[in-house]
Design a protein around this motif. Sequence first.
Motif, PDB file in Angstrom:
ATOM      1  N   GLU A  54       0.812  -1.220   0.000  1.00  0.00           N
ATOM      2  CA  GLU A  54       0.000   0.000   0.000  1.00  0.00           C
ATOM      3  C   GLU A  54       0.846   1.270   0.000  1.00  0.00           C
ATOM      4  O   GLU A  54       0.377   2.331   0.421  1.00  0.00           O
ATOM      5  CB  GLU A  54      -0.915   0.008   1.233  1.00  0.00           C
ATOM      6  N   PHE A  58       0.167   5.207   1.237  1.00  0.00           N
ATOM      7  CA  PHE A  58       0.813   5.627   2.491  1.00  0.00           C
ATOM      8  C   PHE A  58       2.319   5.768   2.273  1.00  0.00           C
ATOM      9  O   PHE A  58       3.120   5.133   2.944  1.00  0.00           O
ATOM     10  CB  PHE A  58       0.526   4.599   3.592  1.00  0.00           C
ATOM     11  N   ASP A  61       4.078   7.160   5.359  1.00  0.00           N
ATOM     12  CA  ASP A  61       3.605   6.619   6.647  1.00  0.00           C
ATOM     13  C   ASP A  61       4.580   5.538   7.110  1.00  0.00           C
ATOM     14  O   ASP A  61       4.275   4.347   7.107  1.00  0.00           O
ATOM     15  CB  ASP A  61       2.190   6.056   6.470  1.00  0.00           C
ATOM     16  N   GLY A  64       3.346   3.264   9.991  1.00  0.00           N
ATOM     17  CA  GLY A  64       2.039   2.621   9.858  1.00  0.00           C
ATOM     18  C   GLY A  64       0.953   3.247  10.707  1.00  0.00           C
ATOM     19  O   GLY A  64      -0.077   2.614  10.958  1.00  0.00           O
ATOM     20  N   LYS A  67      -2.251   4.151   8.456  1.00  0.00           N
ATOM     21  CA  LYS A  67      -2.955   2.924   8.096  1.00  0.00           C
ATOM     22  C   LYS A  67      -3.740   2.389   9.291  1.00  0.00           C
ATOM     23  O   LYS A  67      -4.889   1.950   9.152  1.00  0.00           O
ATOM     24  CB  LYS A  67      -1.949   1.884   7.611  1.00  0.00           C
ATOM     25  N   GLU A  70      -6.836   4.497   9.799  1.00  0.00           N
ATOM     26  CA  GLU A  70      -7.831   4.218   8.766  1.00  0.00           C
ATOM     27  C   GLU A  70      -8.568   2.908   9.055  1.00  0.00           C
ATOM     28  O   GLU A  70      -9.794   2.832   8.952  1.00  0.00           O
ATOM     29  CB  GLU A  70      -7.159   4.148   7.395  1.00  0.00           C
ATOM     30  N   SER A  97       1.144  -4.752   4.113  1.00  0.00           N
ATOM     31  CA  SER A  97       0.858  -3.452   4.704  1.00  0.00           C
ATOM     32  C   SER A  97       1.632  -3.323   6.009  1.00  0.00           C
ATOM     33  O   SER A  97       2.262  -4.285   6.469  1.00  0.00           O
ATOM     34  CB  SER A  97      -0.651  -3.302   4.952  1.00  0.00           C
TER      35      SER A  97
END
Length: 508
Positions: A54, A58, A61, A64, A67, A70, A97
């Motif tokens: 992902e 992101f 990011d 994480g 994520k 979200e 992810s």
Amino acid sequence: MESWLETPRLNKPAAVFVVSVVGVVFIQLARILRQVFRRRELGRLHGCEKLPNENDRFRYDFFGIAKTIELASHFQRRTSLMYTNALFTRYGETYASHLIGYRLIFTHNRENIQHLLSTAFVDFDSSPLRKPLFQSITPHGIFTLDGADWKKRRGQLNGRLSDLRRIIDLEGCERHFQAFLQHVPPNSQAFDIQSCVFALSLDIQTGLSLGESIDALDPCQPPEKKQFEADLLHVKERIVQDGFRGPLRHWRSKRTFVQSCRRAREYVMAQATREVRQRSHQKEKAGVHPVRAALDAEAEEISQFTDQALSILLANDSIGTTLSGLFYCLSQDERVVRKLRASITDTIGLTPPTWKQLGSLGYVRCVVQEVMRLFPAVVLNARVANKDSIMPSGGGRDGDAPALVRAGDIVVFSTWARHRLGNDFGEDPQAFYPERWEHLSGDMPGYIPFNKGPRACPGRHYAMVILTYLVARLFQTYSRVSNYNTQPWTEKISMTFENDNGVFVGLS
């Protein structure tokens, strides 16, 4: 006198400390490099390619956090199933992810799930994820163990659930069913069928696990049973929420949860003590007097009974979830309702089915399997890699190449997506069509409402027998209604069905 140009010298302790720190850092870097080279060699040996990820959403990011927020937001709005399915559509059947320092691999690929649950079963553990969730309520139960301890507890649970004719009381099921009917209002009035079917299931399950029902359907339910029911439901709900929140669960107070765990465990332990001591008393009557070793064994048996009973009750409810999903599906498909009704009454009439007759209800099984496909009790499950391993697919541009799974990676597999996005179930897998099971097998690899492999749910056959009986009785009872379209279970259902509640809590 020292010149100001001279470099200050470190004293001996400081020098030793600096050398030690440099040595530790060097050793750690050497270990990391060796691990990187070993993983590269393993990936090269098996032809592994990089998983989709992902990063396009992101990009910055790094930890994480975005994520995680979200994912938590979708769970709060109860849209997590649509959300994960959309990501599978975007990135393929398997993708990677990151959530707060953890690397997660999401998959609904049939070969990967089979690899995870069967082929490479020993490479993946459940307890690192489940133990923090369950240890307060069942510290030595099947959910908190892996390896030899899990195998022992699993064998004990299998033994308890193996003799279906001994543990399933059809007369008891009929009594609970009649209590359920008392909650169905006359004249096709709308009612909350979901809460009623879950209470029906709880009454049946507590009869199995505790030796007596908690009478959730009884308007005169005793206070201690009502308290246990409230505690059990609170514990289950909190476990599910914490399973989805992951590390964020530590930010919420656990005081009420711990209190509910303590009360629920005390209630079950009291039932276990009564059950075990009753058997001991029967032995004394037969002339067998207990010795110290026997008393110690009795204490162990009480603890084991308590953990087993709570494990059964904490596992997500296949019976209640399937019945709830059944009525949701039937409320939108009158054709199946008519065919189901006719198949039951033509095969066994209007009397409660016997053990022998349950096996002849073929269309009932098709309907139940189709509901479990669309609304599985556990929608997401996960394992943690205990060593570097290989998944058979998911890597590369087309997702056809093997992919490396590193030790510590969390592999999340989606039953919901496998059943709805997979190509195992013929045309239009999103549709409710029981007839597809006339040509399919409940043992097929892509069908996993009860998981597969060594951790397949030990109560799966029990659940199927109970469901077959209840579905038959439901449609026998209402086959005498003259105006079919006014049945409360087909067109006027006051209910909400959102299946996000089955996360990481299948009995396995």
